[in-house]
Design a protein around this motif. Sequence first.
Motif, PDB file in Angstrom:
ATOM      1  N   UNK A 159      70.901  12.649  33.648  1.00 19.06           N
ATOM      2  CA  UNK A 159      71.779  11.482  33.767  1.00 19.06           C
ATOM      3  C   UNK A 159      73.138  11.736  33.124  1.00 19.06           C
ATOM      4  N   UNK A 160      73.151  12.380  31.974  1.00 17.21           N
ATOM      5  CA  UNK A 160      74.419  12.694  31.315  1.00 17.21           C
ATOM      6  C   UNK A 160      75.254  13.621  32.188  1.00 17.21           C
ATOM      7  N   UNK A 161      74.586  14.547  32.857  1.00 19.85           N
ATOM      8  CA  UNK A 161      75.290  15.529  33.670  1.00 19.85           C
ATOM      9  C   UNK A 161      75.866  14.991  34.954  1.00 19.85           C
ATOM     10  N   UNK A 162      75.430  13.804  35.381  1.00 20.94           N
ATOM     11  CA  UNK A 162      75.960  13.241  36.620  1.00 20.94           C
ATOM     12  C   UNK A 162      77.439  12.902  36.512  1.00 20.94           C
ATOM     13  N   UNK A 163      77.901  12.655  35.295  1.00 23.94           N
ATOM     14  CA  UNK A 163      79.324  12.382  35.068  1.00 23.94           C
ATOM     15  C   UNK A 163      79.819  13.274  33.923  1.00 23.94           C
ATOM     16  N   UNK A 164      79.393  14.529  33.961  1.00 21.44           N
ATOM     17  CA  UNK A 164      79.594  15.420  32.824  1.00 21.44           C
ATOM     18  C   UNK A 164      81.059  15.610  32.459  1.00 21.44           C
ATOM     19  N   UNK A 165      81.895  15.974  33.416  1.00 19.55           N
ATOM     20  CA  UNK A 165      83.277  16.310  33.081  1.00 19.55           C
ATOM     21  C   UNK A 165      84.038  15.119  32.521  1.00 19.55           C
ATOM     22  N   UNK A 166      83.774  13.939  33.037  1.00 23.12           N
ATOM     23  CA  UNK A 166      84.437  12.747  32.504  1.00 23.12           C
ATOM     24  C   UNK A 166      83.989  12.489  31.069  1.00 23.12           C
ATOM     25  N   UNK A 167      82.707  12.662  30.810  1.00 21.61           N
ATOM     26  CA  UNK A 167      82.200  12.458  29.445  1.00 21.61           C
ATOM     27  C   UNK A 167      82.778  13.500  28.493  1.00 21.61           C
ATOM     28  N   UNK A 168      82.816  14.755  28.941  1.00 21.52           N
ATOM     29  CA  UNK A 168      83.330  15.819  28.082  1.00 21.52           C
ATOM     30  C   UNK A 168      84.830  15.699  27.844  1.00 21.52           C
ATOM     31  N   UNK A 169      85.547  15.146  28.798  1.00 18.32           N
ATOM     32  CA  UNK A 169      86.993  14.975  28.623  1.00 18.32           C
ATOM     33  C   UNK A 169      87.297  14.033  27.469  1.00 18.32           C
ATOM     34  N   UNK A 170      86.409  13.091  27.228  1.00 18.63           N
ATOM     35  CA  UNK A 170      86.620  12.095  26.174  1.00 18.63           C
ATOM     36  C   UNK A 170      86.041  12.529  24.833  1.00 18.63           C
ATOM     37  N   UNK A 171      84.984  13.329  24.860  1.00 19.58           N
ATOM     38  CA  UNK A 171      84.233  13.638  23.640  1.00 19.58           C
ATOM     39  C   UNK A 171      85.019  14.420  22.589  1.00 19.58           C
ATOM     40  N   UNK A 172      85.733  15.507  22.921  1.00 15.95           N
ATOM     41  CA  UNK A 172      86.459  16.240  21.874  1.00 15.95           C
ATOM     42  C   UNK A 172      87.469  15.373  21.130  1.00 15.95           C
ATOM     43  N   UNK A 173      88.167  14.497  21.860  1.00 14.25           N
ATOM     44  CA  UNK A 173      89.136  13.624  21.209  1.00 14.25           C
ATOM     45  C   UNK A 173      88.484  12.718  20.191  1.00 14.25           C
ATOM     46  N   UNK A 174      87.338  12.142  20.542  1.00 11.24           N
ATOM     47  CA  UNK A 174      86.635  11.265  19.598  1.00 11.24           C
ATOM     48  C   UNK A 174      86.148  12.037  18.384  1.00 11.24           C
ATOM     49  N   UNK A 175      85.701  13.262  18.601  1.00  8.52           N
ATOM     50  CA  UNK A 175      85.236  14.082  17.477  1.00  8.52           C
ATOM     51  C   UNK A 175      86.385  14.403  16.532  1.00  8.52           C
ATOM     52  N   UNK A 176      87.516  14.826  17.085  1.00  4.98           N
ATOM     53  CA  UNK A 176      88.622  15.307  16.258  1.00  4.98           C
ATOM     54  C   UNK A 176      89.345  14.190  15.524  1.00  4.98           C
ATOM     55  N   UNK A 177      89.389  12.987  16.083  1.00  5.17           N
ATOM     56  CA  UNK A 177      90.059  11.890  15.371  1.00  5.17           C
ATOM     57  C   UNK A 177      89.106  11.035  14.551  1.00  5.17           C
TER      58      UNK A 177
END
Length: 339
Positions: free
Chosen positions: A111-129
């Motif tokens: 289920x996570x992989x069905x929208x993987x790139x959109x999820x990953x595009x947001x994740x690094x920013x949330x981690x770093x800030x």
Amino acid sequence: MSGKSLMNDGGESHCGIVSTKQPNKGEGSSAEAVEGRPKTKENTQQPNLCRTPSRESRPSGLERVRETARKDGKLKLTALLHHVSIDLLRTSYYSLKKQAAAGVDGVTWEEYGQDLEARLADLPGRIHRGAYRAQPSRRVWIPKADGRQRPLGVAALEDKIVQYAVGTVLNQIWEEDFLGFSYGFRPRRSQHDALDALWVGIVRKKVNWILDLDIRSFFDKLQHGWLVQFVEHRIGDRRVVRLIQKWLKAGVMEQGQWSETKEGSPQGAVISPVLANLYLHYVLDLWVDAWRKKRARGDVIIVRYADDAVLGFEHREDAGQFLEQLRERLAKFGCSEAS
């Protein structure tokens, strides 16, 4: 921690220390030759055999982290979090078990992989800030061989991805520090390698007494304060330290009820094996290595796999003295005493 017998060929047994009639001669293992494994020397020369992979198999940024860690064993590394990139997070996602149980959010790998790139595009920013929030682990119980039950913590899928990525970065540092007799949950090391090292140590050294150690409920009793101190020996990036603290403090959910976690690291969490090895490196491995060099009258060998270890002694007196002092050492860091 319990002290129990590993092997008993009719020798005297006391406090988990058992006489062994294994020979003390020999230069190698025929089993090793048959199975095609290199000769094991962890109990004779104690090297760290975890070699650095080629540049083709790992991003150059992580290789630079490892090179820096190798050159200076006391250096605190800073500016590490930027290595948790979208590429590393994507690799981490594909490294997870596809059929693993879902966490509290109910999201599966597929289920996570069905929208993987959109999820990953947001994740690094949330981690770093600092906007990334760790979710509680879902507690499940699995039966043990002795009839008791073992608690496992199932993390949310996104937490698994971030933990895998951070663990990858941490491994570049501590794989340069870990000692050769540590085998559990490390790259290119297996239970077979640990058994080979134990066999070679018993054969090549003067081993007459065996001590089998099992740290009772280690993952449940791991002390957060000590762990953070150990992490900070090498990590100067406070953002990485805060991430680890978030996972430790996220708590557990069981039957809809949240519980605080004041100690321990969930067994089953992706990051737990890395943190466990790190903890035991400072609590046990370095101490054992110094003890056998400074206090032992005869030969001493050790092979550790996660929270289990087997030690061999030439002299009964060394084994008894070691066990007594080990109890004090482990009690200091919140581990159960040896029985």
